[in-house]
Design an enzyme around this catalytic site. Structure first.
Site, PDB file in Angstrom:
ATOM      1  N   LYS A   1      16.564 -34.640  11.390  1.00 14.18           N
ATOM      2  CA  LYS A   1      16.005 -35.626  11.213  1.00 14.18           C
ATOM      3  C   LYS A   1      14.962 -35.873  12.330  1.00 14.18           C
ATOM      4  O   LYS A   1      13.813 -36.713  12.202  1.00 14.18           O
ATOM      5  CB  LYS A   1      17.014 -36.947  11.483  1.00 14.18           C
TER       6      LYS A   1
ATOM      7  N   LYS B   1      18.851 -39.835  -0.312  1.00 18.85           N
ATOM      8  CA  LYS B   1      18.414 -40.927  -0.680  1.00 18.85           C
ATOM      9  C   LYS B   1      17.114 -41.519  -0.170  1.00 18.85           C
ATOM     10  O   LYS B   1      16.441 -42.434  -0.529  1.00 18.85           O
ATOM     11  CB  LYS B   1      19.436 -42.116  -0.978  1.00 18.85           C
TER      12      LYS B   1
ATOM     13  N   LYS C   1      19.138 -30.760   0.874  1.00 20.94           N
ATOM     14  CA  LYS C   1      20.144 -31.461   0.048  1.00 20.94           C
ATOM     15  C   LYS C   1      19.452 -32.925  -0.594  1.00 20.94           C
ATOM     16  O   LYS C   1      18.402 -33.137  -0.008  1.00 20.94           O
ATOM     17  CB  LYS C   1      21.280 -31.731   1.093  1.00 20.94           C
TER      18      LYS C   1
END
Ligand code: ATP
Ligand code: LTN
Length: 334
Positions: free
Chosen positions: A118, A203, A200
């Site tokens: 992230k 969303k 992965k």
């Protein structure tokens, strides 16, 4: 009355309202949430505090909190059987997080894969919250003393840190926290992006073709599977070199209950076109009733608020007890 030996084991899990929930969330975590509520004493939360570790637009964020609550109800989570609440409504989550951050090492947080990923993705906003995210997650868990935490494979590392923090704290102060076990499904624990099977499914991915949202309509679901990245041969087989096809086989297995070899046999001699269509249709069939229930539930925001307020009250009673016990053990004057 003496404590009943049939007392149910406890389960806790949370999900971030950081976008439209995906097929990955469903297969990796939510399906187990639903299955577990029949057998266990379950507590589930919308982890809104975690979601602001990346920037959220306020109006959209607010509506995502409602839609995540509604979707949990549409999935079949039953507020009478399980406790459903909103993380930020229970101040003890943030409060315990501070306490536990003083029992967590900088080095161990630096090793977290999600933090590394992230902080690369949001290089302009590598905030302290993103770094201490696992400590807040440990607080979410430890406040409710669960035996099991149903999550997808990507959260295993965070769960290990929660266990380490709990064991460290217990070694100093005695038996305050329960040491939780991760509960990860055998199939569907790591659903990959349809556009880049090395990543992965997420969303918060900018490319909407990379994920299937639980609320996507049938046509979009089938179209996204048709466009899914595969490879240049045409054999439906699980293999390390065939990450895209292997991912689709995993999804099809998770939805239909067939084993990977049964799926390989079913599509022997058939091309990717037919296979992708079958996967799309199976997923669309599985998700359609959830979408239908969702549309009814989201239309009544006051009812969603009422249900979650009741859950907040149940959660608060448990959280307060654990938090005060931990504070007292450390020596705070209460
Ligand atoms: P974000 O993309 O915003 O980081 P996310 O899609 O990873 O969010 P979370 O709210 O962080 O979703 O995760 C909710 C649950 O869904 C967790 O238990 C997580 O392990 C699981 N999960 C998320 N993505 C996948 C996936 N691709 N495959 C299987 N499980 C997943
Ligand atoms: N970090 C989790 C969401 C989450 C969670 C939790 C999961 C927040 N708190 C407590 C299990 C238990 C994620 O899935 N990304």
């Amino acid at each position: 009355m003496s404590e009943s030996i049939t007392e149910k084991k406890k389960v806790l899990s949370c999900i971030q309202p950081s976008g439209m929930l995906t097929l990955g969330n469903y297969l990796g975590a939510l399906k187990n949430w639903l299955a577990m509520q029949e057998e266990f004493d379950c507590t589930y939360a919308v982890a809104d505090l975690h979601a602001i570790t990346v920037r959220q637009e306020p109006a959209k964020f607010r509506s995502q909190i409602y839609s995540t609550c509604a979707l949990l109800l549409a999935l079949g989570l039953d507020p009478i059987k399980s406790t459903l609440f909103v993380q930020s409504h229970i101040p003890e989550h943030s409060q315990l997080s501070w306490l536990l951050s003083c029992y967590t090492q900088f080095g161990e947080l630096s090793r977290m894969t999600q933090f590394k990923e992230k902080s690369q993705k949001h290089a302009d906003n590598v905030n302290v919250g993103l770094f201490s995210y696992p400590v807040l997650m440990a607080s979410d868990i430890l406040l409710y003393k669960p035996d099991f935490v149903p999550v997808g494979a990507d959260q295993k590392q965070h769960l290990e840190i929660a266990r380490d923090i709990a064991m460290r704290f217990n070694r100093v102060y005695g038996d305050v926290f329960t040491i939780p076990e991760p509960y990860i499904p055998k199939i569907g624990a790591r659903v990959m992006s349809l556009q880049d099977p090395a990543k992965k499914m997420s969303k918060s991915d900018d490319n909407i073709n990379s994920f299937v949202a639980i609320l996507d309509d049938r046509d979009s679901i089938i179209r996204k599977f048709k466009r899914a990245v595969t490879d240049s041969d045409s054999v439906v087989r699980v293999s390390e070199e065939k990450a895209g096809v292997s991912n689709l086989i995993g999804i099809y297995s998770a939805v239909t209950g067939k084993t990977a070899s049964e799926v390989e046999r079913e599509f022997e001699g058939k091309g990717y076109g037919e296979f992708k269509l079958a996967v799309g249709e199976a997923v669309a069939d599985e998700l359609a009733p959830i979408k239908e229930r969702y549309e009814k539930i989201i239309a009544d925001k006051a009812e969603i608020e009422r249900i979650f307020k009741e859950g907040d009250e149940k959660a608060e009673r448990i959280a307060r007890k654990t938090y005060f016990k931990a504070m007292k053990k450390v020596g705070f004057v209460l």
